[in-house]
Scaffold this motif. Structure first.
Motif, PDB file in Angstrom:
ATOM      1  N   PRO A  96      -8.303 -14.679  14.497  1.00 42.53           N
ATOM      2  CA  PRO A  96      -8.189 -13.321  15.061  1.00 42.53           C
ATOM      3  C   PRO A  96      -8.318 -13.278  16.582  1.00 42.53           C
ATOM      4  O   PRO A  96      -8.036 -12.239  17.181  1.00 42.53           O
ATOM      5  N   ASP A  99      -3.417 -13.829  20.294  1.00 40.75           N
ATOM      6  CA  ASP A  99      -2.516 -12.693  20.538  1.00 40.75           C
ATOM      7  C   ASP A  99      -1.156 -13.160  20.011  1.00 40.75           C
ATOM      8  O   ASP A  99      -0.540 -14.044  20.605  1.00 40.75           O
ATOM      9  N   ARG A 114       6.231  -5.169   9.933  1.00 40.09           N
ATOM     10  CA  ARG A 114       5.434  -4.086  10.541  1.00 40.09           C
ATOM     11  C   ARG A 114       4.519  -3.459   9.490  1.00 40.09           C
ATOM     12  O   ARG A 114       3.363  -3.147   9.772  1.00 40.09           O
ATOM     13  N   VAL A 117       1.610  -5.912   8.869  1.00 40.81           N
ATOM     14  CA  VAL A 117       0.670  -5.935  10.001  1.00 40.81           C
ATOM     15  C   VAL A 117      -0.225  -4.687   9.954  1.00 40.81           C
ATOM     16  O   VAL A 117      -1.444  -4.771  10.160  1.00 40.81           O
ATOM     17  N   ALA A 118       0.367  -3.526   9.613  1.00 36.14           N
ATOM     18  CA  ALA A 118      -0.420  -2.286   9.522  1.00 36.14           C
ATOM     19  C   ALA A 118      -1.371  -2.362   8.329  1.00 36.14           C
ATOM     20  O   ALA A 118      -2.566  -2.064   8.455  1.00 36.14           O
ATOM     21  N   GLU A 121      -4.187  -4.576   8.955  1.00 34.55           N
ATOM     22  CA  GLU A 121      -4.897  -4.173  10.187  1.00 34.55           C
ATOM     23  C   GLU A 121      -4.997  -5.337  11.171  1.00 34.55           C
ATOM     24  O   GLU A 121      -6.066  -5.634  11.711  1.00 34.55           O
ATOM     25  N   LEU A 122      -3.858  -5.967  11.398  1.00 35.11           N
ATOM     26  CA  LEU A 122      -3.799  -7.098  12.342  1.00 35.11           C
ATOM     27  C   LEU A 122      -3.442  -6.535  13.725  1.00 35.11           C
ATOM     28  O   LEU A 122      -2.287  -6.586  14.154  1.00 35.11           O
ATOM     29  N   ASP A 123      -4.454  -5.991  14.398  1.00 33.83           N
ATOM     30  CA  ASP A 123      -4.216  -5.276  15.660  1.00 33.83           C
ATOM     31  C   ASP A 123      -3.667  -6.177  16.758  1.00 33.83           C
ATOM     32  O   ASP A 123      -3.077  -5.704  17.723  1.00 33.83           O
ATOM     33  N   MET A 124      -3.885  -7.484  16.625  1.00 35.48           N
ATOM     34  CA  MET A 124      -3.472  -8.397  17.697  1.00 35.48           C
ATOM     35  C   MET A 124      -2.065  -8.950  17.471  1.00 35.48           C
ATOM     36  O   MET A 124      -1.650  -9.875  18.157  1.00 35.48           O
ATOM     37  N   THR A 126       2.095  -8.275  17.398  1.00 29.84           N
ATOM     38  CA  THR A 126       3.203  -7.413  17.801  1.00 29.84           C
ATOM     39  C   THR A 126       4.480  -7.962  17.176  1.00 29.84           C
ATOM     40  O   THR A 126       4.709  -9.172  17.211  1.00 29.84           O
TER      41      THR A 126
END
Ligand SMILES: C[S@@+](CC[C@H](N)C(=O)[O-])C[C@H]1O[C@@H](n2cnc3c(N)ncnc32)[C@H](O)[C@@H]1O
Length: 241
Positions: A96, A99, A114, A117-118, A121-124, A126
């Motif tokens: 985690p 980036d 997408r 990832v949501a 909850e993989l905030d890092m 893109t």
């Protein structure tokens, strides 16, 4: 429950092998959830074949997790041709601190990524939609990785423009890693190769090491092909950055 003979039998995801928990530590529930998504919508959306489900843990999730040791603390890593998030999503789960940027041209796949990832909850992480060669000058990092995308020469042509000067392409390869490197070495040198290493990544839970070809490329030389493609991409975007 009776199964309809006209429909292929649903394949159930096996339990995670013993030893997977040691790989993912406190992130094991997230890894399990990702394996479940791969076996479910990953299959129904055509990102992974149904025959892969019985070997999803070893051949895909743990195979990618093995490479997590390739990147230093807090590194930015671009996963080119991420497909079902392999290795990028697994790296983000196992590490985690990273980036992570997933590059994938197919709309259906980026939408699925997408959602994953949501959900996890993989905030890092893109997600970037596009071919690697179109993203030069937009996505840049000291580390690029890829699995099952192209042979080394083609892969490097796509990935070098995404690398910061002195950056490294960590290409996941099978047993033919060393042979492929020797076959492509001259082409890689023309792209500015500084050093090349075949690395073994071992996990106790896997019978065989996972191999990567780690290719470090030098600083950009103004006027060379990859410098020109980055400049052209910047101009096309109106000169920002
Ligand atoms: C065989 S799949 C591998 C997917 C994933 N890396 C894996 O190991 O399962 C190759 C992926 O590369 C993507 N791809 C093909 N050409 C590409 C390019 N020029 N730039 C970025 N991705 C590309 C495809 O859309 C596809 O998702």
């Amino acid at each position: 429950m009776k199964h309809d003979a006209a429909q292929p039998a649903p394949v159930t995801l096996p339990a995670a092998p013993e030893g997977a928990a040691a790989v993912f530590g406190s992130r094991m529930p997230v890894a399990t959830r990702f394996a479940g998504i791969l076996a479910d919508t990953g299959v129904t959306h055509g990102l992974i074949g149904p025959r892969e489900v019985p070997r999803l843990w070893e051949r895909h999730v743990l195979n990618c997790a093995a490479v997590a040791d390739a990147f230093p603390e807090g590194a930015s890593v671009v996963d080119v041709g991420s497909g079902a998030g392999l290795p990028g999503v697994v790296l983000a789960i196992a590490r985690p601190d990273l980036d992570v940027h997933l590059v994938e041209p197919m709309l259906r796949r980026t939408e699925w990524l997408r959602g994953v990832v949501a959900d996890l909850e993989l905030d890092m992480v893109t997600v970037h939609r596009g071919r690697a060669e179109e993203l030069a000058g937009t996505v840049t990092a000291p580390w690029v990785t890829a699995r099952a995308v192209a042979r080394l020469d083609k892969l490097a042509r796509w990935c070098v423009p995404l690398l910061q000067p002195g950056g490294t392409l960590v290409a996941m390869k099978g047993r033919s890693a060393a042979t492929e490197l020797e076959e492509e070495r001259r082409a890689l040198q023309r792209l500015g190769l500084v050093s090349a290493t075949v690395s073994e990544h071992r996990l106790e839970v896997l019978d065989e090491p996972v191999l990567t070809v780690d290719l470090r490329f030098g600083a950009r030389v103004p006027g060379d092909k990859r410098h020109r493609s980055a400049v052209a991409a910047r101009k096309a975007r109106g000169g920002q950055r």
